[in-house]
Design a protein around this motif. Sequence first.
Motif, PDB file in Angstrom:
ATOM      1  N   VAL A 101       0.836  -1.207   0.000  1.00 34.32           N
ATOM      2  CA  VAL A 101       0.000   0.000   0.000  1.00 34.32           C
ATOM      3  C   VAL A 101       0.873   1.260   0.000  1.00 34.32           C
ATOM      4  O   VAL A 101       0.619   2.192  -0.775  1.00 34.32           O
ATOM      5  CB  VAL A 101      -0.977   0.003   1.197  1.00 34.32           C
ATOM      6  CG1 VAL A 101      -1.636   1.368   1.384  1.00 34.32           C
ATOM      7  CG2 VAL A 101      -2.038  -1.069   0.994  1.00 34.32           C
ATOM      8  N   LEU A 102       1.867   1.308   0.835  1.00 34.19           N
ATOM      9  CA  LEU A 102       2.722   2.498   0.883  1.00 34.19           C
ATOM     10  C   LEU A 102       3.522   2.685  -0.401  1.00 34.19           C
ATOM     11  O   LEU A 102       3.666   3.813  -0.896  1.00 34.19           O
ATOM     12  CB  LEU A 102       3.653   2.449   2.095  1.00 34.19           C
ATOM     13  CG  LEU A 102       2.949   2.651   3.442  1.00 34.19           C
ATOM     14  CD1 LEU A 102       3.910   2.440   4.595  1.00 34.19           C
ATOM     15  CD2 LEU A 102       2.325   4.037   3.506  1.00 34.19           C
ATOM     16  N   THR A 103       4.031   1.601  -0.958  1.00 28.61           N
ATOM     17  CA  THR A 103       4.752   1.701  -2.230  1.00 28.61           C
ATOM     18  C   THR A 103       3.821   2.180  -3.330  1.00 28.61           C
ATOM     19  O   THR A 103       4.162   3.083  -4.107  1.00 28.61           O
ATOM     20  CB  THR A 103       5.364   0.335  -2.608  1.00 28.61           C
ATOM     21  OG1 THR A 103       6.229  -0.085  -1.557  1.00 28.61           O
ATOM     22  CG2 THR A 103       6.137   0.432  -3.911  1.00 28.61           C
ATOM     23  N   TYR A 104       2.634   1.597  -3.395  1.00 29.41           N
ATOM     24  CA  TYR A 104       1.644   2.006  -4.389  1.00 29.41           C
ATOM     25  C   TYR A 104       1.293   3.475  -4.214  1.00 29.41           C
ATOM     26  O   TYR A 104       1.290   4.248  -5.169  1.00 29.41           O
ATOM     27  CB  TYR A 104       0.390   1.130  -4.255  1.00 29.41           C
ATOM     28  CG  TYR A 104      -0.773   1.631  -5.068  1.00 29.41           C
ATOM     29  CD1 TYR A 104      -0.832   1.401  -6.434  1.00 29.41           C
ATOM     30  CD2 TYR A 104      -1.797   2.367  -4.475  1.00 29.41           C
ATOM     31  CE1 TYR A 104      -1.891   1.884  -7.196  1.00 29.41           C
ATOM     32  CE2 TYR A 104      -2.852   2.848  -5.227  1.00 29.41           C
ATOM     33  CZ  TYR A 104      -2.894   2.613  -6.577  1.00 29.41           C
ATOM     34  OH  TYR A 104      -3.926   3.097  -7.326  1.00 29.41           O
ATOM     35  N   PHE A 105       0.991   3.880  -2.981  1.00 33.57           N
ATOM     36  CA  PHE A 105       0.590   5.256  -2.706  1.00 33.57           C
ATOM     37  C   PHE A 105       1.677   6.247  -3.118  1.00 33.57           C
ATOM     38  O   PHE A 105       1.399   7.246  -3.787  1.00 33.57           O
ATOM     39  CB  PHE A 105       0.263   5.431  -1.219  1.00 33.57           C
ATOM     40  CG  PHE A 105      -0.134   6.831  -0.868  1.00 33.57           C
ATOM     41  CD1 PHE A 105      -1.453   7.232  -0.973  1.00 33.57           C
ATOM     42  CD2 PHE A 105       0.806   7.756  -0.435  1.00 33.57           C
ATOM     43  CE1 PHE A 105      -1.830   8.531  -0.657  1.00 33.57           C
ATOM     44  CE2 PHE A 105       0.445   9.047  -0.113  1.00 33.57           C
ATOM     45  CZ  PHE A 105      -0.883   9.439  -0.230  1.00 33.57           C
ATOM     46  N   VAL A 106       2.907   5.980  -2.731  1.00 29.09           N
ATOM     47  CA  VAL A 106       4.009   6.908  -3.042  1.00 29.09           C
ATOM     48  C   VAL A 106       4.215   7.014  -4.549  1.00 29.09           C
ATOM     49  O   VAL A 106       4.390   8.119  -5.087  1.00 29.09           O
ATOM     50  CB  VAL A 106       5.311   6.471  -2.324  1.00 29.09           C
ATOM     51  CG1 VAL A 106       6.515   7.226  -2.845  1.00 29.09           C
ATOM     52  CG2 VAL A 106       5.165   6.678  -0.824  1.00 29.09           C
ATOM     53  N   CYS A 107       4.182   5.907  -5.244  1.00 26.57           N
ATOM     54  CA  CYS A 107       4.396   5.926  -6.698  1.00 26.57           C
ATOM     55  C   CYS A 107       3.258   6.642  -7.428  1.00 26.57           C
ATOM     56  O   CYS A 107       3.507   7.499  -8.285  1.00 26.57           O
ATOM     57  CB  CYS A 107       4.557   4.510  -7.233  1.00 26.57           C
ATOM     58  SG  CYS A 107       6.080   3.722  -6.709  1.00 26.57           S
TER      59      CYS A 107
END
Length: 139
Positions: A101-107
């Motif tokens: 989720v955090l990787t997706y959100f940041v990207c």
Amino acid sequence: MEHAARLPAAHSPLPAEASGQSLAVLAQALYLINLLVAPGLAFVALVWLWRRHRDSAPPLARQHLRQALWVSVVAGVLIAGLSALLMAAGGLHAAWTWVVVLTYFVCIHGALVTMGIFALSKAMAGQPWRYPLVGPRES
């Protein structure tokens, strides 16, 4: 000498107000404010601006207003909606859920902000802009 240092706004034969450049800049600025500073509040202001000027704005402003509003809606779905689905699918207590989720959100958020910066620079230059992949095609 003083007048030689000034550049014409967007190299346009029309003043910024007549070409809709000021309104285009405001629309793209509200898009970025919605993503970075005041989510929701800036979106409401953008909706109000679009409803007020959608029929009367010059073509440049109308195009930027439409792009900014549409991509704001898409951004909300991509950021909030899909992040919530990922969390629901992975469970709130699984470590890998948060990594994904955090990787997706940041990207996704970073890509949307970067496109918004390009859109704002195009509006400031008095040029049209269509967000790649997510922007509506002109009819």
